[in-house]
Design a protein around this motif. Structure first.
Motif, PDB file in Angstrom:
ATOM      1  N   GLY A 157       0.815  -1.212   0.000  1.00 33.16           N
ATOM      2  CA  GLY A 157       0.000   0.000   0.000  1.00 33.16           C
ATOM      3  C   GLY A 157       0.846   1.258   0.000  1.00 33.16           C
ATOM      4  N   ALA A 158       0.184   2.407   0.053  1.00 34.73           N
ATOM      5  CA  ALA A 158       0.864   3.692  -0.042  1.00 34.73           C
ATOM      6  C   ALA A 158       1.741   3.980   1.170  1.00 34.73           C
ATOM      7  CB  ALA A 158      -0.167   4.807  -0.213  1.00 34.73           C
ATOM      8  N   HIS A 159       1.298   3.617   2.351  1.00 32.93           N
ATOM      9  CA  HIS A 159       2.051   3.933   3.563  1.00 32.93           C
ATOM     10  C   HIS A 159       2.731   2.702   4.130  1.00 32.93           C
ATOM     11  CE1 HIS A 159       0.468   7.967   3.572  1.00 32.93           C
ATOM     12  NE2 HIS A 159      -0.735   7.476   3.394  1.00 32.93           N
ATOM     13  N   MET A 160       3.199   1.838   3.242  1.00 29.35           N
ATOM     14  CA  MET A 160       3.901   0.622   3.671  1.00 29.35           C
ATOM     15  C   MET A 160       5.345   0.701   3.218  1.00 29.35           C
ATOM     16  SD  MET A 160       0.955  -2.180   2.818  1.00 29.35           S
ATOM     17  CE  MET A 160       1.703  -3.568   3.629  1.00 29.35           C
ATOM     18  N   CYS A 161       6.248   0.105   3.990  1.00 37.94           N
ATOM     19  CA  CYS A 161       7.673   0.111   3.676  1.00 37.94           C
ATOM     20  C   CYS A 161       7.920  -0.710   2.418  1.00 37.94           C
ATOM     21  CB  CYS A 161       8.462  -0.463   4.856  1.00 37.94           C
ATOM     22  SG  CYS A 161      10.240  -0.527   4.551  1.00 37.94           S
ATOM     23  N   LYS A 162       8.630  -0.130   1.467  1.00 35.14           N
ATOM     24  CA  LYS A 162       8.885  -0.766   0.189  1.00 35.14           C
ATOM     25  C   LYS A 162      10.294  -1.347   0.102  1.00 35.14           C
ATOM     26  CE  LYS A 162       5.486   2.285  -1.782  1.00 35.14           C
ATOM     27  NZ  LYS A 162       4.937   2.642  -0.499  1.00 35.14           N
ATOM     28  N   TRP A 163      10.892  -1.686   1.243  1.00 32.93           N
ATOM     29  CA  TRP A 163      12.227  -2.270   1.275  1.00 32.93           C
ATOM     30  C   TRP A 163      12.143  -3.708   0.756  1.00 32.93           C
ATOM     31  CZ3 TRP A 163      16.813   0.007   2.306  1.00 32.93           C
ATOM     32  CH2 TRP A 163      17.915  -0.820   2.468  1.00 32.93           C
ATOM     33  N   PRO A 164      12.884  -4.029  -0.323  1.00 32.58           N
ATOM     34  CA  PRO A 164      12.803  -5.383  -0.874  1.00 32.58           C
ATOM     35  C   PRO A 164      13.527  -6.386   0.019  1.00 32.58           C
ATOM     36  CG  PRO A 164      14.387  -4.071  -2.087  1.00 32.58           C
ATOM     37  CD  PRO A 164      13.738  -3.153  -1.093  1.00 32.58           C
ATOM     38  N   ILE A 165      12.946  -7.565   0.158  1.00 33.41           N
ATOM     39  CA  ILE A 165      13.537  -8.622   0.965  1.00 33.41           C
ATOM     40  C   ILE A 165      13.640  -9.874   0.103  1.00 33.41           C
ATOM     41  CG2 ILE A 165      13.232 -10.115   2.982  1.00 33.41           C
ATOM     42  CD1 ILE A 165      11.831  -7.768   4.333  1.00 33.41           C
ATOM     43  N   GLY A 166      14.850 -10.359  -0.080  1.00 33.96           N
ATOM     44  CA  GLY A 166      15.075 -11.579  -0.848  1.00 33.96           C
ATOM     45  C   GLY A 166      15.429 -11.300  -2.294  1.00 33.96           C
ATOM     46  N   ASP A 167      15.516 -12.370  -3.056  1.00 32.72           N
ATOM     47  CA  ASP A 167      15.868 -12.315  -4.461  1.00 32.72           C
ATOM     48  C   ASP A 167      14.603 -12.086  -5.283  1.00 32.72           C
ATOM     49  OD1 ASP A 167      17.037 -12.565  -6.941  1.00 32.72           O
ATOM     50  OD2 ASP A 167      17.319 -14.734  -6.813  1.00 32.72           O
ATOM     51  N   PRO A 168      14.570 -11.044  -6.115  1.00 32.82           N
ATOM     52  CA  PRO A 168      13.349 -10.771  -6.895  1.00 32.82           C
ATOM     53  C   PRO A 168      12.957 -11.909  -7.829  1.00 32.82           C
ATOM     54  CG  PRO A 168      14.798  -8.873  -6.943  1.00 32.82           C
ATOM     55  CD  PRO A 168      15.557  -9.982  -6.284  1.00 32.82           C
ATOM     56  N   SER A 169      13.876 -12.778  -8.197  1.00 32.70           N
ATOM     57  CA  SER A 169      13.521 -13.865  -9.102  1.00 32.70           C
ATOM     58  C   SER A 169      12.980 -15.089  -8.370  1.00 32.70           C
ATOM     59  CB  SER A 169      14.741 -14.262  -9.944  1.00 32.70           C
ATOM     60  OG  SER A 169      15.767 -14.743  -9.096  1.00 32.70           O
ATOM     61  N   SER A 170      12.981 -15.081  -7.040  1.00 37.17           N
ATOM     62  CA  SER A 170      12.478 -16.243  -6.299  1.00 37.17           C
ATOM     63  C   SER A 170      11.024 -16.043  -5.900  1.00 37.17           C
ATOM     64  CB  SER A 170      13.328 -16.486  -5.046  1.00 37.17           C
ATOM     65  OG  SER A 170      13.049 -15.504  -4.073  1.00 37.17           O
ATOM     66  N   ASP A 171      10.365 -17.143  -5.558  1.00 37.48           N
ATOM     67  CA  ASP A 171       8.962 -17.087  -5.146  1.00 37.48           C
ATOM     68  C   ASP A 171       8.801 -16.488  -3.760  1.00 37.48           C
ATOM     69  OD1 ASP A 171       8.177 -18.201  -7.506  1.00 37.48           O
ATOM     70  OD2 ASP A 171       8.118 -20.249  -6.733  1.00 37.48           O
ATOM     71  N   GLU A 172       9.850 -16.511  -2.948  1.00 36.15           N
ATOM     72  CA  GLU A 172       9.773 -16.002  -1.579  1.00 36.15           C
ATOM     73  C   GLU A 172      10.017 -14.502  -1.498  1.00 36.15           C
ATOM     74  OE1 GLU A 172      11.975 -18.745  -2.196  1.00 36.15           O
ATOM     75  OE2 GLU A 172      10.283 -20.076  -1.841  1.00 36.15           O
ATOM     76  N   PHE A 173      10.217 -13.825  -2.631  1.00 34.44           N
ATOM     77  CA  PHE A 173      10.507 -12.395  -2.626  1.00 34.44           C
ATOM     78  C   PHE A 173       9.316 -11.621  -2.067  1.00 34.44           C
ATOM     79  CE2 PHE A 173      10.363  -8.233  -4.795  1.00 34.44           C
ATOM     80  CZ  PHE A 173      11.537  -7.717  -4.296  1.00 34.44           C
ATOM     81  N   SER A 174       9.606 -10.630  -1.218  1.00 37.25           N
ATOM     82  CA  SER A 174       8.550  -9.808  -0.639  1.00 37.25           C
ATOM     83  C   SER A 174       9.115  -8.438  -0.300  1.00 37.25           C
ATOM     84  CB  SER A 174       7.985 -10.476   0.615  1.00 37.25           C
ATOM     85  OG  SER A 174       9.000 -10.606   1.584  1.00 37.25           O
ATOM     86  N   PHE A 175       8.273  -7.608   0.300  1.00 37.60           N
ATOM     87  CA  PHE A 175       8.685  -6.297   0.769  1.00 37.60           C
ATOM     88  C   PHE A 175       8.472  -6.243   2.276  1.00 37.60           C
ATOM     89  CE2 PHE A 175       7.609  -5.743  -3.644  1.00 37.60           C
ATOM     90  CZ  PHE A 175       8.639  -4.966  -4.116  1.00 37.60           C
ATOM     91  N   CYS A 176       9.130  -5.296   2.924  1.00 32.77           N
ATOM     92  CA  CYS A 176       9.036  -5.184   4.375  1.00 32.77           C
ATOM     93  C   CYS A 176       7.575  -5.048   4.800  1.00 32.77           C
ATOM     94  CB  CYS A 176       9.861  -4.002   4.875  1.00 32.77           C
ATOM     95  SG  CYS A 176       9.632  -3.651   6.616  1.00 32.77           S
ATOM     96  N   GLY A 177       6.867  -4.076   4.307  1.00 32.80           N
ATOM     97  CA  GLY A 177       5.450  -3.951   4.577  1.00 32.80           C
ATOM     98  C   GLY A 177       5.082  -3.235   5.862  1.00 32.80           C
TER      99      GLY A 177
END
Length: 168
Positions: free
Chosen positions: A110-130
């Motif tokens: 969402g708009a007010h959620m942390c957009k820090w990437p966590i993990g490898d973007p090419s993997s299925d487990e990739f996410s953002f801090c949130g």
């Protein structure tokens, strides 16, 4: 090559037969498609017998074939069944794990959620801090400390003198 009376007559015939400008240019030889178009406009030829057809067929994607053999036709009941109204389900409670990093996906970010990437973007487990971020900042407090490091002051005079000694 110029436009002779014979070539102009051929052009008119081919144009009225419905050939495209590039097809006419190939048949006449020595002229470009744009030269044919220009001559057609100067001659005032507008009508065509039929719209031109492409010389090669257009690509169409193949329809997917069914993987199973078709089954027997389904029997339709003549008597309608009563319709049962679906009971509305209460919305699922929001998980309390939103404070944990790595719980947001691209679809849930969402708009007010942390957009820090966590993990490898090419993997299925990739996410953002949130986690919740401050107004106008893309990251939460913890990730802002990592992303925005204060500039370190260098001792400009000593560094400059030492680097110049190499060349003197």
């Amino acid at each position: 090559m110029g436009w002779t009376d014979e070539r102009v007559a051929d052009l008119k015939k081919l144009w009225l037969d419905g050939l495209s400008a590039s097809q006419i240019a190939k048949q006449l030889g020595g002229v470009t498609r744009n030269a044919v178009i220009g001559k057609v406009h100067r001659l005032g030829l507008s009508g065509r017998a039929a719209p031109s057809q492409p010389s090669r067929p257009a690509f169409r994607a193949a329809r997917p074939r069914p993987t199973q053999a078709p089954s027997a036709p389904r029997r339709i009941d003549p008597a309608p069944r009563p319709v049962v109204a679906a009971q509305p389900t209460p919305p699922a409670p929001r998980p309390a794990v939103l404070d944990l990093p790595g719980t947001a996906t691209v679809l849930t970010l969402g708009a007010h959620m942390c957009k820090w990437p966590i993990g490898d973007p090419s993997s299925d487990e990739f996410s953002f801090c949130g986690r919740r971020s401050d107004e106008g900042h893309p990251y939460c407090v913890e990730h802002s400390r990592v992303a925005y490091q204060p500039a370190q002051k260098k001792n400009g005079g000593k560094e400059l003198a030492r680097s110049l000694r190499r060349y003197i």
